[in-house]
Design a protein around this motif. Structure first.
Motif, PDB file in Angstrom:
ATOM      1  N   ALA A  44      42.166  15.623   5.484  1.00 10.53           N
ATOM      2  CA  ALA A  44      43.296  15.262   6.338  1.00 10.53           C
ATOM      3  C   ALA A  44      42.905  14.151   7.304  1.00 10.53           C
ATOM      4  O   ALA A  44      43.680  13.210   7.534  1.00 10.53           O
ATOM      5  N   GLU A  45      41.717  14.247   7.870  1.00 10.87           N
ATOM      6  CA  GLU A  45      41.253  13.216   8.805  1.00 10.87           C
ATOM      7  C   GLU A  45      41.089  11.875   8.105  1.00 10.87           C
ATOM      8  O   GLU A  45      41.410  10.826   8.672  1.00 10.87           O
ATOM      9  N   GLU A  46      40.598  11.893   6.876  1.00 10.11           N
ATOM     10  CA  GLU A  46      40.417  10.643   6.129  1.00 10.11           C
ATOM     11  C   GLU A  46      41.759   9.982   5.827  1.00 10.11           C
ATOM     12  O   GLU A  46      41.905   8.761   5.946  1.00 10.11           O
ATOM     13  N   VAL A  47      42.746  10.777   5.445  1.00 11.96           N
ATOM     14  CA  VAL A  47      44.057  10.212   5.150  1.00 11.96           C
ATOM     15  C   VAL A  47      44.717   9.708   6.429  1.00 11.96           C
ATOM     16  O   VAL A  47      45.349   8.644   6.444  1.00 11.96           O
ATOM     17  N   ALA A  48      44.574  10.450   7.535  1.00 15.33           N
ATOM     18  CA  ALA A  48      45.130   9.996   8.813  1.00 15.33           C
ATOM     19  C   ALA A  48      44.533   8.643   9.201  1.00 15.33           C
ATOM     20  O   ALA A  48      45.248   7.752   9.688  1.00 15.33           O
ATOM     21  N   THR A  49      43.243   8.484   8.988  1.00 14.33           N
ATOM     22  CA  THR A  49      42.585   7.210   9.289  1.00 14.33           C
ATOM     23  C   THR A  49      43.182   6.085   8.456  1.00 14.33           C
ATOM     24  O   THR A  49      43.475   4.996   8.963  1.00 14.33           O
ATOM     25  N   ALA A  50      43.390   6.328   7.167  1.00  8.54           N
ATOM     26  CA  ALA A  50      43.941   5.304   6.284  1.00  8.54           C
ATOM     27  C   ALA A  50      45.388   4.965   6.656  1.00  8.54           C
ATOM     28  O   ALA A  50      45.768   3.789   6.705  1.00  8.54           O
ATOM     29  N   VAL A  51      46.190   5.978   6.936  1.00 14.63           N
ATOM     30  CA  VAL A  51      47.597   5.759   7.279  1.00 14.63           C
ATOM     31  C   VAL A  51      47.715   4.915   8.545  1.00 14.63           C
ATOM     32  O   VAL A  51      48.512   3.975   8.616  1.00 14.63           O
ATOM     33  N   ALA A  52      46.912   5.241   9.563  1.00 18.49           N
ATOM     34  CA  ALA A  52      46.971   4.490  10.821  1.00 18.49           C
ATOM     35  C   ALA A  52      46.377   3.092  10.660  1.00 18.49           C
ATOM     36  O   ALA A  52      46.943   2.104  11.148  1.00 18.49           O
ATOM     37  N   ARG A  53      45.250   2.990   9.976  1.00 21.86           N
ATOM     38  CA  ARG A  53      44.590   1.692   9.809  1.00 21.86           C
ATOM     39  C   ARG A  53      45.465   0.708   9.069  1.00 21.86           C
ATOM     40  O   ARG A  53      45.512  -0.486   9.396  1.00 21.86           O
ATOM     41  N   GLU A  54      46.202   1.199   8.066  1.00 24.03           N
ATOM     42  CA  GLU A  54      47.063   0.337   7.265  1.00 24.03           C
ATOM     43  C   GLU A  54      48.411   0.079   7.924  1.00 24.03           C
ATOM     44  O   GLU A  54      49.248  -0.633   7.359  1.00 24.03           O
ATOM     45  N   GLY A  55      48.626   0.656   9.095  1.00 24.45           N
ATOM     46  CA  GLY A  55      49.852   0.409   9.845  1.00 24.45           C
ATOM     47  C   GLY A  55      51.073   1.128   9.320  1.00 24.45           C
ATOM     48  O   GLY A  55      52.201   0.795   9.689  1.00 24.45           O
ATOM     49  N   ARG A  56      50.872   2.132   8.477  1.00 24.27           N
ATOM     50  CA  ARG A  56      52.027   2.852   7.936  1.00 24.27           C
ATOM     51  C   ARG A  56      52.665   3.755   8.987  1.00 24.27           C
ATOM     52  O   ARG A  56      53.881   3.960   8.975  1.00 24.27           O
ATOM     53  N   ALA A  57      51.864   4.311   9.880  1.00 22.38           N
ATOM     54  CA  ALA A  57      52.383   5.198  10.932  1.00 22.38           C
ATOM     55  C   ALA A  57      51.361   5.248  12.057  1.00 22.38           C
ATOM     56  O   ALA A  57      50.219   5.659  11.840  1.00 22.38           O
TER      57      ALA A  57
ATOM     58  N   TYR B 115      53.421  11.612   4.140  1.00 21.63           N
ATOM     59  CA  TYR B 115      52.017  11.366   3.838  1.00 21.63           C
ATOM     60  C   TYR B 115      51.259  12.694   3.847  1.00 21.63           C
ATOM     61  O   TYR B 115      51.255  13.410   4.849  1.00 21.63           O
ATOM     62  N   LEU B 116      50.610  12.995   2.722  1.00 23.06           N
ATOM     63  CA  LEU B 116      49.898  14.260   2.562  1.00 23.06           C
ATOM     64  C   LEU B 116      48.461  14.004   2.136  1.00 23.06           C
ATOM     65  O   LEU B 116      48.189  13.115   1.328  1.00 23.06           O
ATOM     66  N   SER B 117      47.543  14.798   2.666  1.00 21.59           N
ATOM     67  CA  SER B 117      46.176  14.797   2.162  1.00 21.59           C
ATOM     68  C   SER B 117      46.030  15.920   1.148  1.00 21.59           C
ATOM     69  O   SER B 117      46.754  16.919   1.197  1.00 21.59           O
ATOM     70  N   VAL B 118      45.083  15.749   0.215  1.00 18.90           N
ATOM     71  CA  VAL B 118      44.919  16.711  -0.882  1.00 18.90           C
ATOM     72  C   VAL B 118      43.430  17.041  -1.015  1.00 18.90           C
ATOM     73  O   VAL B 118      42.629  16.183  -1.379  1.00 18.90           O
ATOM     74  N   ALA B 119      43.086  18.277  -0.740  1.00 19.68           N
ATOM     75  CA  ALA B 119      41.677  18.685  -0.803  1.00 19.68           C
ATOM     76  C   ALA B 119      41.284  19.214  -2.172  1.00 19.68           C
ATOM     77  O   ALA B 119      40.105  19.242  -2.507  1.00 19.68           O
ATOM     78  N   ALA B 120      42.261  19.639  -2.968  1.00 17.66           N
ATOM     79  CA  ALA B 120      41.941  20.266  -4.254  1.00 17.66           C
ATOM     80  C   ALA B 120      42.859  19.738  -5.354  1.00 17.66           C
ATOM     81  O   ALA B 120      43.725  20.462  -5.861  1.00 17.66           O
ATOM     82  N   PRO B 121      42.686  18.477  -5.745  1.00 20.03           N
ATOM     83  CA  PRO B 121      43.517  17.948  -6.834  1.00 20.03           C
ATOM     84  C   PRO B 121      43.215  18.678  -8.137  1.00 20.03           C
ATOM     85  O   PRO B 121      42.117  19.234  -8.305  1.00 20.03           O
ATOM     86  N   PRO B 122      44.169  18.717  -9.061  1.00 16.90           N
ATOM     87  CA  PRO B 122      43.936  19.433 -10.322  1.00 16.90           C
ATOM     88  C   PRO B 122      42.806  18.801 -11.121  1.00 16.90           C
ATOM     89  O   PRO B 122      42.618  17.581 -11.100  1.00 16.90           O
TER      90      PRO B 122
ATOM     91  N   GLU C 130      45.303  11.506  -1.613  1.00 17.91           N
ATOM     92  CA  GLU C 130      46.519  11.359  -0.815  1.00 17.91           C
ATOM     93  C   GLU C 130      47.716  11.323  -1.736  1.00 17.91           C
ATOM     94  O   GLU C 130      47.701  10.638  -2.762  1.00 17.91           O
ATOM     95  N   TRP C 131      48.744  12.083  -1.381  1.00 15.47           N
ATOM     96  CA  TRP C 131      50.034  11.985  -2.058  1.00 15.47           C
ATOM     97  C   TRP C 131      51.019  11.377  -1.094  1.00 15.47           C
ATOM     98  O   TRP C 131      51.118  11.792   0.069  1.00 15.47           O
ATOM     99  N   GLN C 132      51.739  10.372  -1.558  1.00 20.41           N
ATOM    100  CA  GLN C 132      52.769   9.743  -0.717  1.00 20.41           C
ATOM    101  C   GLN C 132      54.104   9.827  -1.442  1.00 20.41           C
ATOM    102  O   GLN C 132      54.223   9.466  -2.608  1.00 20.41           O
ATOM    103  N   PHE C 133      55.102  10.322  -0.740  1.00 19.21           N
ATOM    104  CA  PHE C 133      56.454  10.435  -1.279  1.00 19.21           C
ATOM    105  C   PHE C 133      57.404   9.622  -0.422  1.00 19.21           C
ATOM    106  O   PHE C 133      57.189   9.480   0.778  1.00 19.21           O
ATOM    107  N   TRP C 134      58.453   9.103  -1.027  1.00 19.44           N
ATOM    108  CA  TRP C 134      59.520   8.502  -0.231  1.00 19.44           C
ATOM    109  C   TRP C 134      60.840   8.714  -0.950  1.00 19.44           C
ATOM    110  O   TRP C 134      60.922   8.696  -2.163  1.00 19.44           O
ATOM    111  N   TRP C 135      61.824   8.943  -0.133  1.00 15.03           N
ATOM    112  CA  TRP C 135      63.174   9.204  -0.621  1.00 15.03           C
ATOM    113  C   TRP C 135      64.100   8.084  -0.177  1.00 15.03           C
ATOM    114  O   TRP C 135      64.019   7.619   0.970  1.00 15.03           O
ATOM    115  N   ASP C 136      64.986   7.669  -1.057  1.00 15.11           N
ATOM    116  CA  ASP C 136      65.904   6.575  -0.779  1.00 15.11           C
ATOM    117  C   ASP C 136      67.017   7.063   0.145  1.00 15.11           C
ATOM    118  O   ASP C 136      67.478   8.181   0.015  1.00 15.11           O
TER     119      ASP C 136
END
Length: 209
Positions: free
Chosen positions: A86-99, A155-162, A203-209
């Motif tokens: 979760a911390e790694e994804v938060a870092t990426a989301v903020a660094r890339e200016g998404r949120a 924006y979601l972090s994923v610790a256990a992908p299939p 990381e899983w990212q979803f967006w709805w129109d």
């Protein structure tokens, strides 16, 4: 909720995330301050059920090669540390200016945040309560943690992908049923290999129109 983007948003998010059990407040990164939230009390969609939701959305041919709803994907056998992911994804989301704005929500788990806030980002497809039910299920099975929201993004972090290709295909069907907009409107998304992406992404990212 912050009035605008926060300096060192990721570091602040991490500190607040580490104290969430102590404070009872769960941090979210937001794309921008949003006054459209409508906080509610209660069970945060506890009556909603992920499997029932997916079944209600399934139609014949929703996700080849499955002719019928295959049921929920089984939990992954190997999991990393969910908090570190979760911390790694938060870092990426903020660094890339998404949120880069911050909010604190009075929930014990991030999966409850959409229902607690009556978040409208997915309203054209599913209710906030249904979304929270799906997120709780993914939280349990795949170590998902909610990191933040955009206008219609999640924006979601994923610790256990299939790790099993068949189960990854089942999970891909779940993603489609939860957020078909991504599949129909992202020209770079390859339906036939999406399950392979799920086996490696943290990381899983979803967006709805």
């Amino acid at each position: 909720m912050s009035d605008g983007p926060v300096t060192d948003a990721a570091d602040r998010w991490k500190r607040l995330y580490a104290r969430r059990s102590e404070t009872g407040l769960y941090p979210l990164l937001l794309e921008y301050p949003d006054d459209s939230f409508d906080p509610v009390g209660g069970g945060y969609g506890a009556d909603a059920d992920a499997d029932a939701y997916f079944r209600s959305e399934w139609t014949d041919g929703s996700w080849p090669p499955f002719d019928k709803w295959p049921g929920l994907a089984t939990p992954a056998a190997v999991a990393a540390n969910a908090d570190v992911c979760a911390e790694e994804v938060a870092t990426a989301v903020a660094r890339e200016g998404r949120a880069r704005c911050l909010a604190l929500v009075q929930v014990a788990r991030g999966a409850d945040a959409p229902a607690a806030l009556s978040w409208r980002g997915a309203t054209n497809h599913m209710t906030a309560q249904e979304l929270s039910a799906v997120l709780r299920s993914w939280e349990h099975r795949f170590g998902v943690r909610v990191v933040g929201f955009g206008h219609g993004s999640l924006y979601l972090s994923v610790a256990a992908p299939p790790t099993d290709a068949h189960q990854a295909r089942v999970l891909a069907a779940e993603h489609y049923l939860a957020c078909p907009d991504v599949f129909h409107e992202d020209p770079d998304l390859d339906w036939s290999t999406y399950h392979e992406e799920l086996m490696r992404l943290r990381e899983w990212q979803f967006w709805w129109d």
